[in-house]
Design a protein around this motif. Sequence first.
Motif, PDB file in Angstrom:
ATOM      1  N   ASP A   1       3.626   4.228  -8.650  1.00  0.00           N
ATOM      2  CA  ASP A   1       3.640   5.680  -8.865  1.00  0.00           C
ATOM      3  C   ASP A   1       4.503   6.376  -7.818  1.00  0.00           C
ATOM      4  N   LEU A   2       4.409   5.906  -6.579  1.00  0.00           N
ATOM      5  CA  LEU A   2       5.222   6.494  -5.508  1.00  0.00           C
ATOM      6  C   LEU A   2       6.703   6.287  -5.788  1.00  0.00           C
ATOM      7  N   ALA A   3       7.053   5.070  -6.214  1.00  0.00           N
ATOM      8  CA  ALA A   3       8.452   4.771  -6.529  1.00  0.00           C
ATOM      9  C   ALA A   3       8.942   5.655  -7.669  1.00  0.00           C
ATOM     10  N   ALA A   4       8.089   5.827  -8.686  1.00  0.00           N
ATOM     11  CA  ALA A   4       8.466   6.666  -9.828  1.00  0.00           C
ATOM     12  C   ALA A   4       8.639   8.120  -9.419  1.00  0.00           C
ATOM     13  N   GLY A   5       7.916   8.522  -8.388  1.00  0.00           N
ATOM     14  CA  GLY A   5       8.017   9.900  -7.901  1.00  0.00           C
ATOM     15  C   GLY A   5       9.186  10.134  -6.968  1.00  0.00           C
ATOM     16  N   GLY A   6       9.976   9.083  -6.700  1.00  0.00           N
ATOM     17  CA  GLY A   6      11.181   9.249  -5.894  1.00  0.00           C
ATOM     18  C   GLY A   6      11.028   8.991  -4.412  1.00  0.00           C
ATOM     19  N   MET A   7       9.893   8.417  -3.978  1.00  0.00           N
ATOM     20  CA  MET A   7       9.722   8.085  -2.568  1.00  0.00           C
ATOM     21  C   MET A   7      10.675   6.959  -2.170  1.00  0.00           C
ATOM     22  N   THR A   8      11.349   7.104  -1.050  1.00  0.00           N
ATOM     23  CA  THR A   8      12.173   6.026  -0.505  1.00  0.00           C
ATOM     24  C   THR A   8      11.240   4.993   0.107  1.00  0.00           C
ATOM     25  N   MET A   9      11.344   3.739  -0.334  1.00  0.00           N
ATOM     26  CA  MET A   9      10.374   2.721   0.064  1.00  0.00           C
ATOM     27  C   MET A   9      11.054   1.398   0.388  1.00  0.00           C
ATOM     28  N   LEU A  10      10.579   0.747   1.447  1.00  0.00           N
ATOM     29  CA  LEU A  10      10.938  -0.632   1.745  1.00  0.00           C
ATOM     30  C   LEU A  10       9.651  -1.433   1.748  1.00  0.00           C
ATOM     31  N   LEU A  11       9.644  -2.482   0.968  1.00  0.00           N
ATOM     32  CA  LEU A  11       8.422  -3.241   0.727  1.00  0.00           C
ATOM     33  C   LEU A  11       8.657  -4.719   1.005  1.00  0.00           C
ATOM     34  N   VAL A  12       7.968  -5.242   2.019  1.00  0.00           N
ATOM     35  CA  VAL A  12       7.951  -6.688   2.240  1.00  0.00           C
ATOM     36  C   VAL A  12       6.828  -7.253   1.383  1.00  0.00           C
ATOM     37  N   THR A  13       7.158  -8.175   0.493  1.00  0.00           N
ATOM     38  CA  THR A  13       6.150  -8.621  -0.479  1.00  0.00           C
ATOM     39  C   THR A  13       6.367 -10.049  -0.939  1.00  0.00           C
ATOM     40  N   HIS A  14       5.271 -10.660  -1.385  1.00  0.00           N
ATOM     41  CA  HIS A  14       5.326 -11.946  -2.088  1.00  0.00           C
ATOM     42  C   HIS A  14       5.070 -11.744  -3.578  1.00  0.00           C
TER      43      HIS A  14
ATOM     44  N   MET B   1       8.797   5.336   3.340  1.00  0.00           N
ATOM     45  CA  MET B   1       7.560   4.565   3.478  1.00  0.00           C
ATOM     46  C   MET B   1       7.890   3.083   3.597  1.00  0.00           C
ATOM     47  N   LEU B   2       7.271   2.434   4.582  1.00  0.00           N
ATOM     48  CA  LEU B   2       7.425   1.007   4.798  1.00  0.00           C
ATOM     49  C   LEU B   2       6.095   0.319   4.493  1.00  0.00           C
ATOM     50  N   PHE B   3       6.143  -0.759   3.718  1.00  0.00           N
ATOM     51  CA  PHE B   3       4.932  -1.497   3.350  1.00  0.00           C
ATOM     52  C   PHE B   3       5.114  -2.958   3.759  1.00  0.00           C
ATOM     53  N   ASP B   4       4.266  -3.431   4.667  1.00  0.00           N
ATOM     54  CA  ASP B   4       4.407  -4.790   5.195  1.00  0.00           C
ATOM     55  C   ASP B   4       3.324  -5.699   4.623  1.00  0.00           C
ATOM     56  N   GLU B   5       3.639  -6.355   3.511  1.00  0.00           N
ATOM     57  CA  GLU B   5       2.744  -7.314   2.861  1.00  0.00           C
ATOM     58  C   GLU B   5       1.341  -6.732   2.687  1.00  0.00           C
ATOM     59  N   VAL B   6       1.278  -5.518   2.135  1.00  0.00           N
ATOM     60  CA  VAL B   6       0.020  -4.774   2.085  1.00  0.00           C
ATOM     61  C   VAL B   6      -0.999  -5.372   1.121  1.00  0.00           C
ATOM     62  N   THR B   7      -0.589  -6.279   0.244  1.00  0.00           N
ATOM     63  CA  THR B   7      -1.543  -6.860  -0.709  1.00  0.00           C
ATOM     64  C   THR B   7      -1.890  -8.311  -0.395  1.00  0.00           C
ATOM     65  N   SER B   8      -1.363  -8.852   0.697  1.00  0.00           N
ATOM     66  CA  SER B   8      -1.506 -10.300   0.910  1.00  0.00           C
ATOM     67  C   SER B   8      -2.941 -10.728   1.205  1.00  0.00           C
ATOM     68  N   ALA B   9      -3.799  -9.787   1.638  1.00  0.00           N
ATOM     69  CA  ALA B   9      -5.194 -10.142   1.930  1.00  0.00           C
ATOM     70  C   ALA B   9      -6.135  -9.802   0.774  1.00  0.00           C
ATOM     71  N   LEU B  10      -5.573  -9.353  -0.350  1.00  0.00           N
ATOM     72  CA  LEU B  10      -6.406  -8.866  -1.453  1.00  0.00           C
ATOM     73  C   LEU B  10      -6.413  -9.841  -2.617  1.00  0.00           C
TER      74      LEU B  10
END
Length: 245
Positions: free
Chosen positions: A187-200, A164-173
């Motif tokens: 929760d996803l991370a704790a469940g073992g999902m492979t994730m790349l997250l661009v974040t501030h 799963m790729l997340f591109d600044e998904v909270t920047s407008a919230l």
Amino acid sequence: MASRGAIVKLDQVYKSFGSNQVLKGVSFEVAKGEMIAIIGASGSGKSTALRCIDRLEVIDRGSIEVCGIRVDDPAIDLKQLRLEVGIVFQSYNLFPHLTVEENILLALKHVKKLATAEARQVALRVLEQVGLKEKAGAYPEQLSGGQQQRVAIARSLAMSPKVMLFDEVTSALDPQLTGEVLRVMEDLAAGGMTMLLVTHEMAFAKRVADRIIYMHQGKVWEVGGGEMLDAPQTPELRAFLDNGL
């Protein structure tokens, strides 16, 4: 670097838009089940790197491999890649004329070719996973921004991606809605999902990420655990963190 069993590999990736060279030899690996946070100033190449992994952008040179698929191969099966990789953006991209459930059913029925009854089971399961099962019949305009973003995450999860790729998904919230979305991602991370997250969201990255990648001027500048945010090794990261982050 990740182990030899890396599920995502970038090797000397270059990408330009006209005369603007955005990625300048980016290399990193992500192991299965690892959560990687990518941080850096605007224009550092973070989002472009993510888009190249899902081949929304075609790289100029170098190589990218995801789930054994060579993303830089001109003959790539894009449908297969998109089944393996889910991506969620800052904008929710929900169809306003469809209910929450219908937004999720669309790809399940037309891409995965599931029967309606089976697709509905999957849709309700992923909505429950993001805490929105009771909103299945609602339309996007009836939801808060945080709820819409959680539906967007559920829509990606419904395809059973390996990454799963997340591109600044909270920047407008706003902060409260940001918290809703970050809890789902935690929760996803704790469940073992492979994730790349661009974040501030530095506090979130420090708490949840297995590793943090700091990008600067189109390059990977520093890589480490949460401790690198407390003790940056380069003046560039120190300056970035000091600028209100």
